[in-house]
Write an enzyme that holds these catalytic residues in place. Structure first.
Site, short mmCIF file in Angstrom:
data_model
loop_
_atom_site.label_atom_id
_atom_site.label_comp_id
_atom_site.label_asym_id
_atom_site.label_seq_id
_atom_site.Cartn_x
_atom_site.Cartn_y
_atom_site.Cartn_z
N ALA A 147 0.52 5.54 -0.30
CA ALA A 147 -0.36 6.71 -0.38
C ALA A 147 -0.08 7.49 -1.66
O ALA A 147 1.07 7.77 -2.00
CB ALA A 147 -0.15 7.60 0.83
N CYS A 200 4.58 3.26 8.24
CA CYS A 200 4.76 4.54 7.54
C CYS A 200 5.68 5.46 8.35
O CYS A 200 5.43 5.73 9.52
CB CYS A 200 3.42 5.21 7.32
SG CYS A 200 3.56 6.80 6.46
N PRO A 244 0.85 -1.20 0.00
CA PRO A 244 0.00 0.00 0.00
C PRO A 244 0.88 1.24 0.00
O PRO A 244 1.81 1.35 0.80
CB PRO A 244 -0.79 -0.13 1.31
CG PRO A 244 0.07 -0.98 2.19
CD PRO A 244 0.80 -1.92 1.29
N GLY A 300 6.99 -2.33 -3.42
CA GLY A 300 6.51 -0.96 -3.32
C GLY A 300 7.02 -0.12 -4.47
O GLY A 300 6.52 -0.18 -5.59
N ARG A 301 8.07 0.66 -4.20
CA ARG A 301 8.59 1.58 -5.22
C ARG A 301 9.06 0.87 -6.48
O ARG A 301 9.06 1.45 -7.57
CB ARG A 301 9.72 2.41 -4.62
CG ARG A 301 9.25 3.42 -3.57
CD ARG A 301 10.41 4.14 -2.91
NE ARG A 301 11.23 3.23 -2.11
CZ ARG A 301 12.42 3.55 -1.60
NH1 ARG A 301 12.93 4.74 -1.84
NH2 ARG A 301 13.08 2.69 -0.86
N GLN A 320 -6.01 -0.74 4.03
CA GLN A 320 -5.09 -0.43 5.12
C GLN A 320 -5.63 0.75 5.93
O GLN A 320 -6.04 1.76 5.37
CB GLN A 320 -3.70 -0.10 4.60
CG GLN A 320 -2.70 0.10 5.75
CD GLN A 320 -1.31 0.47 5.27
OE1 GLN A 320 -1.08 1.61 4.88
NE2 GLN A 320 -0.38 -0.48 5.31
N ASN A 337 9.95 -6.78 2.56
CA ASN A 337 9.70 -5.55 1.81
C ASN A 337 10.93 -4.65 1.90
O ASN A 337 11.61 -4.62 2.91
CB ASN A 337 8.46 -4.85 2.40
CG ASN A 337 8.19 -3.49 1.80
OD1 ASN A 337 8.09 -2.50 2.52
ND2 ASN A 337 8.05 -3.41 0.50
N LYS A 383 1.62 -4.28 8.88
CA LYS A 383 2.86 -3.88 8.21
C LYS A 383 3.69 -3.07 9.20
O LYS A 383 3.20 -2.12 9.80
CB LYS A 383 2.60 -3.05 6.96
CG LYS A 383 3.86 -2.78 6.13
CD LYS A 383 3.52 -2.17 4.77
CE LYS A 383 4.75 -2.14 3.87
NZ LYS A 383 5.77 -1.17 4.30
N ASP A 442 13.38 -2.27 -1.24
CA ASP A 442 14.42 -2.25 -2.28
C ASP A 442 14.34 -3.41 -3.26
O ASP A 442 15.33 -3.69 -3.95
CB ASP A 442 15.82 -2.22 -1.66
CG ASP A 442 16.10 -0.96 -0.87
OD1 ASP A 442 15.28 -0.03 -0.94
OD2 ASP A 442 17.14 -0.91 -0.19
#
Length: 331
Positions: A21, A102, A19, A226-227, A72, A202, A141, A204
Site C-alpha cells: 500500500a 497485512c 503488493p 517487498g521492501r 489484491q 516472502n 497472501k 527480508d
C-alpha cells in the site's frame, strides 16, 4: 526449473513484486517489470466497492496493457469479497489476490488481513466465495500465523489449496511479529512440502544471494520481494541473473541510479499530477539514496522542495557532485 504457472499465466521470472500500500502504484510496477519482475500486484483494494468511486481507488485500479494484471483485495465479508472480485474481473483483471497477510492495525481492526488467520472457517468461506465468483485465477497472501503460539500457516495453506487457490505467498512472520525481528523460513518450507500449488517465499529478501538461499532452503517456487525493492528495482535483474547463471550482475552505477530516479520521478508527476506527485517522490528519493546518502543530508533538502522542476534539478546536481567527489577521492 519449469516456469511458474498461475492458471493459464506462465511467469517469465521467479522473483515477483509484493503488493504494498502506498508503494506499488502503476509507475513503480512498470519500473519493476522493466527490471524483470515476473509478476506485479496492485496496491491493496478494500472489498467494499461502494467506496471505489474515489480518486485513490481509481489510481489503484489503473493499469496498462501488460499482463497478467493482478489486483489484491482485502476484506472480511465473503459476499462483499466475491462482489469485489467479480467487478475486478469485469474490468479485465487477470488474477485476483486475496490479502490475509497485512498486519496493519486499521486492517486487522476490521477483522481483515492477517486477522483472518485466527478464523479458519471464515477463511474458507471467503476463498470459496471469491473462487466461485470469477473464472480467473485467485491467489492468496498469508503470514505464518497470527502469533508465535498460533502459527497455523500449514493448515491455512492446505485449506486454501482445497478451496481453489492457485498460488500462495507466505511472509515469514506472524501477525504478532509485524515487521520486527528476522523472517523465519522453516514454516514456509513446511508449507511447500504440504501443498502442490506454487509457493512464493516472502520476507527480508534484499539480495540475489539471499533469494537463492531462501529458494534452496524452502523449496519454494519463487520469491516475493517487498521492501527490498524500495529504491532498488534493479534487484529483480540481479536475482534473475544470479538464478540463471550463478554469477552476480554488475551493480547499478550512480549514472544508472540517477537515470532511473529521474524517469521514476517524471512518471510519478504524470500519474498523480504535480502537487501529489512531488510529495510521493520524496519517499522514493529517500529509498534510492539510502546507501549513497546515509547521512540524509540531501534528502532533507529534497523534502523541502516545492516544485517538480526543482526536484529534478536537485537530483542532477546531487549526482554531479557525487561524481566530482569520487574523482577527487581517486586523485
Amino acid at each position: 526449473m519449469a516456469m511458474i504457472q498461475i492458471g493459464p499465466h506462465k511467469l517469465p521470472a521467479r522473483a515477483v513484486l509484493a503488493p504494498m500500500a502506498g508503494i506499488t502504484d502503476l509507475p513503480f510496477r512498470r519500473l519493476c517489470r522493466e527490471f524483470g519482475a515476473g509478476l506485479t500486484v496492485s496496491e491493496m483494494l478494500i472489498s467494499d466497492a461502494a467506496l471505489w468511486d474515489t480518486r485513490k481507488s481509481y489510481l489503484r485500479l489503473a493499469h496498462d496493457d501488460n499482463t497478467p494484471r493482478a489486483v489484491q483485495i482485502a476484506g472480511a465479508d465473503p459476499l462483499m469479497m466475491a462482489d469485489a472480485a467479480r467487478r475486478c474481473a469485469d474490468m479485465g483483471v487477470d488474477i485476483i489476490d486475496i490479502n490475509m497477510g497485512c498486519p496493519a492495525k486499521k486492517v486487522c481492526k476490521k477483522a481483515a488481513g492477517s486477522a483472518l488467520l485466527r478464523e479458519p472457517e471464515l477463511v474458507k468461506e471467503i476463498i470459496t466465495a471469491v473462487v466461485a465468483a470469477v473464472d480467473i485465477p485467485v491467489t492468496l497472501k498469508i503470514r505464518t500465523g497470527w502469533s508465535r503460539d498460533q502459527r497455523n500457516g500449514i493448515d491455512i495453506a492446505k485449506l486454501a489449496q482445497d478451496c481453489g487457490i492457485r498460488s500462495l505467498a507466505v511472509h515469514g512472520r506472524t501477525r504478532e511479529c509485524r515487521y520486527l525481528g528476522n523472517a523465519e523460513y522453516d514454516t514456509i518450507a513446511a508449507i511447500k512440502q504440504a501443498i502442490d500449488i506454487p509457493v512464493f517465499a516472502n520476507g527480508d529478501i534484499c539480495s540475489a544471494q539471499h533469494a537463492k538461499q531462501v529458494l534452496d532452503y524452502t523449496g519454494a517456487d519463487g520469491v516475493m520481494i517487498g521492501r527490498g525493492a524500495q529504491g532498488k528495482p534493479w534487484l529483480f535483474r540481479e536475482i534473475n541473473t544470479y538464478l540463471a547463471t550463478g554469477k552476480l550482475a554488475a551493480p547499478a552505477t550512480p549514472g544508472e541510479i540517477k537515470q532511473v530516479m529521474l524517469n521514476h520521478l517524471s512518471a510519478l508527476y504524470r500519474f498523480y499530477g504535480e502537487h501529489q506527485g512531488l510529495r510521493i517522490a520524496r519517499k522514493h528519493c529517500a529509498w534510492y539514496l539510502q546507501e549513497l546518502d546515509p547521512t540524509t543530508g540531501f534528502r532533507g533538502i529534497f523534502n523541502r522542495l516545492e516544485s517538480t522542476s526543482a526536484q529534478q534539478d536537485a537530483v542532477h546536481h546531487y549526482f554531479e557532485q557525487h561524481e566530482q567527489n569520487l574523482e577527487e577521492a581517486a586523485a
